[in-house]
Design a protein around this motif. Sequence first.
Motif, mmCIF file in Angstrom:
data_model
loop_
_atom_site.group_PDB
_atom_site.id
_atom_site.type_symbol
_atom_site.label_atom_id
_atom_site.label_comp_id
_atom_site.label_asym_id
_atom_site.label_seq_id
_atom_site.Cartn_x
_atom_site.Cartn_y
_atom_site.Cartn_z
ATOM 1 N N SER A 1 0.737 -1.003 -0.181
ATOM 2 C CA SER A 1 -0.043 0.065 -0.020
ATOM 3 C C SER A 1 0.895 1.321 -0.032
ATOM 4 N N ASN A 2 1.982 1.336 0.825
ATOM 5 C CA ASN A 2 2.600 2.600 0.933
ATOM 6 C C ASN A 2 3.461 2.800 -0.472
ATOM 7 N N ARG A 3 3.352 2.051 -1.402
ATOM 8 C CA ARG A 3 4.124 2.244 -2.466
ATOM 9 C C ARG A 3 3.590 3.353 -3.430
ATOM 10 N N TYR A 4 2.292 3.494 -3.233
ATOM 11 C CA TYR A 4 1.417 4.684 -3.895
ATOM 12 C C TYR A 4 0.797 5.562 -2.816
ATOM 13 N N TRP A 5 0.392 5.207 -1.605
ATOM 14 C CA TRP A 5 -0.575 5.932 -0.856
ATOM 15 C C TRP A 5 0.079 6.461 0.456
ATOM 16 N N HIS A 6 -0.163 7.577 0.863
ATOM 17 C CA HIS A 6 0.499 8.103 2.218
ATOM 18 C C HIS A 6 -0.263 7.091 3.095
ATOM 19 N N GLU A 7 -1.523 6.747 3.048
ATOM 20 C CA GLU A 7 -2.463 5.889 4.031
ATOM 21 C C GLU A 7 -3.482 5.236 3.006
ATOM 22 N N ASP A 8 -3.638 4.175 3.266
ATOM 23 C CA ASP A 8 -4.633 3.233 2.486
ATOM 24 C C ASP A 8 -6.039 3.155 3.191
ATOM 25 N N ILE A 9 -7.243 2.829 2.393
ATOM 26 C CA ILE A 9 -8.494 2.774 3.035
ATOM 27 C C ILE A 9 -8.943 1.378 3.577
ATOM 28 N N ILE A 10 -7.893 0.702 3.837
ATOM 29 C CA ILE A 10 -8.165 -0.733 4.466
ATOM 30 C C ILE A 10 -7.387 -0.807 5.758
ATOM 31 N N ALA A 11 -7.757 -1.720 6.773
ATOM 32 C CA ALA A 11 -6.743 -2.112 7.670
ATOM 33 C C ALA A 11 -6.961 -3.754 7.877
ATOM 34 N N PRO A 12 -5.706 -4.241 8.013
ATOM 35 C CA PRO A 12 -4.284 -3.624 8.129
ATOM 36 C C PRO A 12 -3.969 -3.269 6.641
ATOM 37 N N GLU A 13 -3.049 -2.365 6.216
ATOM 38 C CA GLU A 13 -2.528 -1.979 4.976
ATOM 39 C C GLU A 13 -2.030 -3.229 4.412
ATOM 40 N N VAL A 14 -1.768 -3.361 3.176
ATOM 41 C CA VAL A 14 -0.999 -4.367 2.520
ATOM 42 C C VAL A 14 0.470 -4.137 2.425
ATOM 43 N N ILE A 15 1.157 -5.093 3.155
ATOM 44 C CA ILE A 15 2.544 -5.031 3.408
ATOM 45 C C ILE A 15 3.071 -6.121 2.870
ATOM 46 N N LEU A 16 4.597 -6.131 2.631
ATOM 47 C CA LEU A 16 5.232 -7.343 2.234
ATOM 48 C C LEU A 16 5.533 -8.430 3.618
ATOM 49 N N SER A 17 5.197 -9.572 3.223
ATOM 50 C CA SER A 17 5.353 -10.357 4.205
ATOM 51 C C SER A 17 6.870 -10.934 4.233
ATOM 52 N N ARG A 18 7.543 -10.681 3.103
ATOM 53 C CA ARG A 18 9.010 -10.689 3.111
ATOM 54 C C ARG A 18 9.336 -10.060 1.748
ATOM 55 N N PRO A 19 10.522 -9.936 1.668
ATOM 56 C CA PRO A 19 11.119 -9.034 0.629
ATOM 57 C C PRO A 19 10.315 -9.648 -0.920
ATOM 58 N N GLY A 20 9.693 -8.846 -1.485
ATOM 59 C CA GLY A 20 9.374 -9.079 -2.776
ATOM 60 C C GLY A 20 7.865 -10.090 -2.854
ATOM 61 N N MET A 21 7.368 -10.169 -1.450
ATOM 62 C CA MET A 21 6.132 -11.167 -1.428
ATOM 63 C C MET A 21 5.110 -10.559 -0.444
#
Length: 369
Positions: free
Chosen positions: A320-340
Amino acid sequence: MKIDKVIIQTLQMPLKFAFETSLGKLVEKDFLLIRLYADGVVGYGESVAMPYPIYNEETTGTVLHMLEKFLIPALMGRSIEHPDEVSQLFAFVRGNRMAKAALEGAVWDAYCKQKGISLARELGGTQSEIAVGVSLGIEPTVDKLLEKIDGYVRAGYKKIKVKIKKGWDIEVIRTIREEFGYDLPLMADANSAYSLDDIDHLQQLDPFKLMMIEQPLGHDDIIDHAKLQAQLSTPICLDESILSAEDARKAVELDACRVVNIKIGRVGGISEAKKVHDVCAAAGIPVWCGGMLEAGVGRAHNIAITSLSHFTIAGDTSASNRYWHEDIIAPEVILSRPGMLAVPEGAGIGYELNEKVIAKHVVAERIFE
């Protein structure tokens, strides 16, 4: 499952940075968030249409019109046994695939929540994690582009996609290869910036061993892409040209492409996206999931479809933080590990709405019941 009520909210959210392609530049995304109420659950959908008709003929405004005048009335009060029925209910409307996909996605989410199953599992997904890459727009300078690529390589992203156009192509790709070598998974996206008159020019990309060049010719073309593919060793990936599973079948039969980018909004919904996946899997054509600068709900739908077995190339659904300062969902989409990215196991899309963030960006709301 009976559809009781639909709420559509129009949001305007600033991007963290301007995103430029051969089609133009975006600094803000306006989009529609859909809440569909059915038998005690709420399903979420998101329109991925742009504010201007630069990617396809749809806009946020046309999507809202089609939803209000045609698609929501076709669903309201109906009992739906399975989300696959929605595409048939909408068949009386020609085109307007992003409008259809936005509402159908909310039906899928509600259906899966009622069953207590994740959207990915209901679709037949087999992957618990998906590989993701990044899509980089046209930058003010090559040095700025190289700087960004370096950051994403260090973050472990599995594919780098760069936008190209005439005057920002051969030398840019050459410089990337000189800087990062040939082991970097690299592709170029042209967004229909070329014609068959540019065959000699495009052949200059062959030595750089790109994963693919995406949609080099007309947005609605298949035939000329077949002619071009015959002259290139670089695989062609079709994006805008593939609006349905039938389009995918024809493109494969004509050898117009050797890779297909699947976007849920572009093909009219999750049901059709799965059909495109199945056509390509049967033909041995690899697929990946492209991005439309989605906010969190659209991003969650992309994660679910990408869990299907034949999505073998890293997609554009980054954190999510690739494009947005804050996203509309919780939790935000984050990498579980590098590139995944981890595929959510919770019911439906596996994310809740962040109402505080939504409240900051809502500019209009319509209720249908």
